[in-house]
Design an enzyme around this catalytic site. Structure first.
Site, PDB file in Angstrom:
ATOM      1  N   LEU A  61      41.763  40.616  45.193  1.00 52.19           N
ATOM      2  CA  LEU A  61      41.397  41.146  43.880  1.00 52.19           C
ATOM      3  C   LEU A  61      40.777  39.998  43.086  1.00 52.19           C
ATOM      4  O   LEU A  61      41.181  38.841  43.250  1.00 52.19           O
ATOM      5  CB  LEU A  61      42.629  41.656  43.119  1.00 52.19           C
ATOM      6  CG  LEU A  61      43.290  42.941  43.595  1.00 52.19           C
ATOM      7  CD1 LEU A  61      44.539  43.232  42.767  1.00 52.19           C
ATOM      8  CD2 LEU A  61      42.329  44.110  43.523  1.00 52.19           C
ATOM      9  N   ASP A  62      39.847  40.304  42.213  1.00 49.21           N
ATOM     10  CA  ASP A  62      39.243  39.286  41.360  1.00 49.21           C
ATOM     11  C   ASP A  62      40.291  38.675  40.446  1.00 49.21           C
ATOM     12  O   ASP A  62      41.279  39.323  40.086  1.00 49.21           O
ATOM     13  CB  ASP A  62      38.131  39.892  40.504  1.00 49.21           C
ATOM     14  CG  ASP A  62      36.918  40.315  41.310  1.00 49.21           C
ATOM     15  OD1 ASP A  62      36.802  39.887  42.477  1.00 49.21           O
ATOM     16  OD2 ASP A  62      36.085  41.070  40.765  1.00 49.21           O
ATOM     17  N   ARG A  63      40.068  37.457  40.061  1.00 45.75           N
ATOM     18  CA  ARG A  63      41.001  36.714  39.201  1.00 45.75           C
ATOM     19  C   ARG A  63      41.390  37.472  37.929  1.00 45.75           C
ATOM     20  O   ARG A  63      42.559  37.545  37.579  1.00 45.75           O
ATOM     21  CB  ARG A  63      40.396  35.355  38.858  1.00 45.75           C
ATOM     22  CG  ARG A  63      41.311  34.464  38.074  1.00 45.75           C
ATOM     23  CD  ARG A  63      40.647  33.132  37.782  1.00 45.75           C
ATOM     24  NE  ARG A  63      41.666  32.128  37.580  1.00 45.75           N
ATOM     25  CZ  ARG A  63      41.542  30.851  37.877  1.00 45.75           C
ATOM     26  NH1 ARG A  63      40.433  30.406  38.398  1.00 45.75           N
ATOM     27  NH2 ARG A  63      42.518  30.011  37.647  1.00 45.75           N
TER      28      ARG A  63
END
Length: 180
Positions: A61-63
């Protein structure tokens, strides 16, 4: 970050974590601590493992994104989970808070997305060119607020920063996203 507070499920093969926003899933050039390093330390401490613990990552997942991340505690489970993700057996649902009022009740989006490795940023390009890849998603608007629209998003492809870059391309960047 206390991993114990984020565990949704754990057995001998898997660890399922509710990742808070702002936590990097795997290390990058920033050198910031990542979910992988936190989980590895948790496994070493909890199970008195000598040396390093194996932690496999079948997806990311993106930050800035919060959500469920599945981590594998064995190479065999990593192989199996990677295959499950590759085949699309697992259904992933994303909720995105898009800026502005999205007019359509739902739609499918198709863009060519180019990933700029140097800037760790993607952008929509007019047509397939260079390293650009086709990005497909569909969404349904669940609720419209005064300044935002809550969308349920289903990815057909898994491109770098896909939801963020595609919603920005249609004029509705995600709330709180400073990159797009």
């Amino acid at each position: 970050m206390r991993i114990k507070d984020c565990i949704l499920f754990e057995d001998n093969h898997l660890l399922v974590i509710n990742k808070p926003p702002g936590v990097l899933v795997q290390g990058d050039r920033t050198g910031d601590d990542s979910l992988l390093t936190f989980v590895e330390q948790y496994l070493v401490d909890t199970y008195n493992k000598p040396g390093r613990a194996f932690v496999g990552l079948p997806h990311r997942l993106d930050r800035p994104t919060s959500g469920v991340v599945i981590l594998c505690k064995t190479s065999k489970s990593l192989s199996r989970m990677s295959e499950i993700f590759r085949k699309g057996t697992i259904k992933k649902t994303y909720w995105a808070l898009a800026s502005g009022v999205v007019e359509s009740d739902g739609a499918s989006l198709e863009h060519y997305v180019f990933k700029d490795q140097e800037k760790n940023r993607s952008r929509v390009v007019k047509k397939l060119s260079g390293n650009a890849k086709l990005a497909k998603l569909s969404y349904v608007i669940l609720q419209r607020l005064q300044k935002y629209s809550l969308a349920e998003v289903t990815l057909e492809t898994g491109r770098h920063h896909q939801i963020r870059v595609q919603f920005s391309a249609i004029g509705h960047p995600l709330k709180g996203d400073v990159k797009y």
